[in-house]
Design an enzyme around this catalytic site. Structure first.
Site, mmCIF file in Angstrom:
data_model
loop_
_atom_site.group_PDB
_atom_site.id
_atom_site.type_symbol
_atom_site.label_atom_id
_atom_site.label_comp_id
_atom_site.label_asym_id
_atom_site.label_seq_id
_atom_site.Cartn_x
_atom_site.Cartn_y
_atom_site.Cartn_z
ATOM 1 C CG HIS A 152 -0.248 0.030 2.538
ATOM 2 N ND1 HIS A 152 -0.173 -1.049 3.398
ATOM 3 C CD2 HIS A 152 0.433 1.029 3.156
ATOM 4 C CE1 HIS A 152 0.502 -0.713 4.478
ATOM 5 N NE2 HIS A 152 0.891 0.535 4.350
HETATM 6 P P1 TYD Z 1 -2.104 -4.065 7.619
HETATM 7 O O1 TYD Z 1 -2.296 -2.653 7.125
HETATM 8 O O2 TYD Z 1 -2.694 -5.143 6.793
HETATM 9 O O3 TYD Z 1 -0.562 -4.357 7.852
HETATM 10 P P2 TYD Z 1 0.648 -4.367 6.760
HETATM 11 O O4 TYD Z 1 0.686 -3.015 6.159
HETATM 12 O O5 TYD Z 1 1.868 -4.597 7.549
HETATM 13 O O6 TYD Z 1 0.420 -5.471 5.809
HETATM 14 O O7 TYD Z 1 -2.661 -4.155 9.108
HETATM 15 C C1 TYD Z 1 -2.968 -5.374 9.725
HETATM 16 C C2 TYD Z 1 -4.103 -5.143 10.714
HETATM 17 O O8 TYD Z 1 -3.678 -4.326 11.797
HETATM 18 C C3 TYD Z 1 -5.310 -4.471 10.099
HETATM 19 O O9 TYD Z 1 -6.470 -5.111 10.611
HETATM 20 C C4 TYD Z 1 -5.241 -3.059 10.586
HETATM 21 C C5 TYD Z 1 -4.536 -3.195 11.921
HETATM 22 N N1 TYD Z 1 -3.722 -2.028 12.271
HETATM 23 C C6 TYD Z 1 -4.117 -1.229 13.333
HETATM 24 O O10 TYD Z 1 -5.158 -1.457 13.982
HETATM 25 N N2 TYD Z 1 -3.331 -0.170 13.682
HETATM 26 C C7 TYD Z 1 -2.178 0.127 13.016
HETATM 27 O O11 TYD Z 1 -1.475 1.094 13.394
HETATM 28 C C8 TYD Z 1 -1.783 -0.697 11.900
HETATM 29 C C9 TYD Z 1 -0.520 -0.402 11.130
HETATM 30 C C10 TYD Z 1 -2.589 -1.763 11.570
#
Ligand code: TYD
Length: 131
Positions: free
Chosen positions: A48
């Site tokens: 992303h």
């Molecule tokens: P995600 O954005 O998929 O992680 P990555 O970018 O590492 O692949 O996030 C995983 C899960 O964690 C998603 O359900 C959102 C949650 N999350 C939070 O609640 N707070 C945060 O600060 C972050 C980064 C993720």
């Protein structure tokens, strides 16, 4: 593309090493949130970009590959040093992979979690990035 790697001062002696981070000093922004990833193994994470968020990431243990793409150029960085911070600026598509089993990847961010700041579709990212 221009990648900013920040060398963090390591205070080391016979007892080991210590890195201290203060916002707006070693970290070039005010930290509002930190989060960390571990047990990622052969996953691919990230995939992303953010409209506004600025982040610094540090592999505080182990290693992983970090790929960065500003819509024009892509580059890959191996993060394997707990005394190096990689800046992940807004509008940079990023992906993390090749996590070592012991990898703990710490992210420091300048805003609270906000799903509306994410661009999770690569084609949509390219449309924004090439405007
Ligand atoms: P995600 O954005 O998929 O992680 P990555 O970018 O590492 O692949 O996030 C995983 C899960 O964690 C998603 O359900 C959102 C949650 N999350 C939070 O609640 N707070 C945060 O600060 C972050 C980064 C993720």
């Amino acid at each position: 593309m221009n990648v900013e790697l920040i060398q963090l001062q390591k205070h080391g002696d016979h007892r080991g090493s210590l890195v201290a981070l203060e916002d707006q000093k070693q970290i070039p922004f005010a930290v509002r949130r930190l989060y960390y990833m571990f047990d990622c193994d052969d996953a691919r994470r990230g995939e992303h970009a953010h409209h506004q968020l600025r982040q610094m990431v540090i592999a505080i243990r182990g290693s992983c590959s970090f790929s960065l793409d500003d819509g024009k150029e892509k580059t890959e960085v191996l993060l394997d040093n707990p005394a190096i911070g990689l800046m992940v600026e807004p509008m940079v598509w990023h992906e993390m992979s090749n996590f070592s089993e012991d990898c703990v990847l710490l992210a420091l961010a300048d805003a609270h979690y906000d799903e509306s700041d994410y661009i999770r579709n690569y084609q949509e990212f390219l449309r924004h990035a090439t405007k």
